[in-house]
Design a protein around this motif. Structure first.
Motif, PDB file in Angstrom:
ATOM      1  N   ARG A  49       0.853  -1.197   0.000  1.00 55.38           N
ATOM      2  CA  ARG A  49       0.000   0.000   0.000  1.00 55.38           C
ATOM      3  C   ARG A  49       0.887   1.244   0.000  1.00 55.38           C
ATOM      4  O   ARG A  49       1.116   1.856   1.038  1.00 55.38           O
ATOM      5  CB  ARG A  49      -0.912  -0.002   1.230  1.00 55.38           C
ATOM      6  N   PRO A  51       0.754   4.696  -1.341  1.00 55.01           N
ATOM      7  CA  PRO A  51       0.208   5.869  -2.031  1.00 55.01           C
ATOM      8  C   PRO A  51       1.243   6.954  -2.289  1.00 55.01           C
ATOM      9  O   PRO A  51       1.215   7.617  -3.326  1.00 55.01           O
ATOM     10  CB  PRO A  51      -0.901   6.355  -1.087  1.00 55.01           C
ATOM     11  N   VAL A 121      -5.018   7.446  -1.368  1.00 48.85           N
ATOM     12  CA  VAL A 121      -5.505   6.886  -0.110  1.00 48.85           C
ATOM     13  C   VAL A 121      -6.951   6.427  -0.275  1.00 48.85           C
ATOM     14  O   VAL A 121      -7.335   5.350   0.193  1.00 48.85           O
ATOM     15  CB  VAL A 121      -5.388   7.928   1.023  1.00 48.85           C
ATOM     16  N   LEU A 124      -7.397   3.082  -1.873  1.00 48.53           N
ATOM     17  CA  LEU A 124      -7.124   1.934  -1.008  1.00 48.53           C
ATOM     18  C   LEU A 124      -8.414   1.330  -0.451  1.00 48.53           C
ATOM     19  O   LEU A 124      -8.489   0.126  -0.193  1.00 48.53           O
ATOM     20  CB  LEU A 124      -6.226   2.356   0.163  1.00 48.53           C
ATOM     21  N   TYR A 125      -9.436   2.153  -0.267  1.00 45.92           N
ATOM     22  CA  TYR A 125     -10.619   1.735   0.475  1.00 45.92           C
ATOM     23  C   TYR A 125     -11.836   1.444  -0.392  1.00 45.92           C
ATOM     24  O   TYR A 125     -12.812   0.875   0.113  1.00 45.92           O
ATOM     25  CB  TYR A 125     -10.998   2.822   1.497  1.00 45.92           C
ATOM     26  N   MET A 194     -12.034  10.789   1.139  1.00 45.76           N
ATOM     27  CA  MET A 194     -10.699  11.134   0.674  1.00 45.76           C
ATOM     28  C   MET A 194     -10.681  11.382  -0.833  1.00 45.76           C
ATOM     29  O   MET A 194      -9.993  12.291  -1.315  1.00 45.76           O
ATOM     30  CB  MET A 194      -9.716   9.995   1.016  1.00 45.76           C
TER      31      MET A 194
END
Length: 244
Positions: A49, A51, A121, A124-125, A194
């Motif tokens: 991960r 970023p 970021v 990522l989610y 984000m």
């Protein structure tokens, strides 16, 4: 029709299509990278991960536009050797771009750095498809700033399009909040927030760049991209990475 007529010609449409395809491919690769695993320094398998690393790579790639800009300017002068008037005009244009212009071109790199980190970021989610659609919110932000900051009045048809996009972004964001499965870390609302925040920062960058490029001393596109990449690389390397 041509761009001089205020319309989109075939060349502009082709450039837009290539950019759309390339951007989609970049997003898919970024999401796939975030889902990869590797053996970390602890000796255990960890998810990758990075970023900040992707942001640094993006700026580094953009910085290669700087030597390309100077090469094309050199070619322009070489091709104009047989025409003294044209050569004088090119030299006058180049003389207008001084250190003040270069310093102004450092500002977009700050916007781009913040925007890219926030959006990476967010990626990522949430799913890549939701992430791409949420970025359409940038059109809404840019339209509002063009109307109320730059003073460019949008037509009624444009506002209809902006309202449609705004509604679509709200629907996509709401769907993202309702779906919390099939994500890397499971915090979908945080990822949506984000991504929207990064989109807003990127909209500020676009409006600033348009203002700079259309000013009394307009910056050539390749120079704008190259300087943004150079300053962004320096910021990532010597400021953001040490803090992180």
């Amino acid at each position: 029709a041509t761009m001089a007529d205020g319309e989109c010609d075939a060349r502009a449409a082709l450039v837009f299509a290539v950019g759309l395809i390339a951007g989609t491919g970049c997003t898919i690769c970024s999401k796939e990278l975030f889902q990869m695993t590797s053996i970390g320094l602890s000796g255990k398998e960890e998810q990758f991960r990075p970023p900040l690393f992707q942001t640094w790579v993006m700026f580094l790639g953009m910085s290669f536009a700087l030597p390309a800009h100077f090469f094309m300017e050199w070619r322009r002068k070489m091709n104009a050797r047989e025409s003294p008037d044209q050569l004088l005009r090119i030299e006058a244009e180049q003389a207008q771009i001084g250190w003040h212009t270069y310093k102004m071109l450092a500002v977009p790199s700050v916007f781009d750095l913040i925007a890219t980190v926030l959006m990476m970021v967010g990626l990522l989610y949430i799913n890549a498809s939701v992430w791409m659609l949420l970025r359409g919110g940038g059109i809404v932000f840019v339209a509002l700033m063009k109307q109320y900051v730059l003073g460019d009045n949008l037509s009624a048809q444009m506002w209809v399009g902006v309202a449609t996009i705004a509604l679509a972004v709200v629907l996509v964001g709401s769907a993202g909040f309702l779906e919390s499965s099939n994500t890397v870390m499971g915090n979908v609302p945080y990822g949506v927030a984000m991504t929207i925040a990064g989109t807003f920062m990127q909209s500020l960058q676009y409006v600033y760049e348009e203002k700079v490029m259309s000013g009394d001393t307009g910056a050539p596109p390749w120079l704008l991209i190259g300087m943004e990449g150079l300053f962004g690389t320096l910021l990532c390397t010597f400021v953001v990475y040490p803090i992180a």
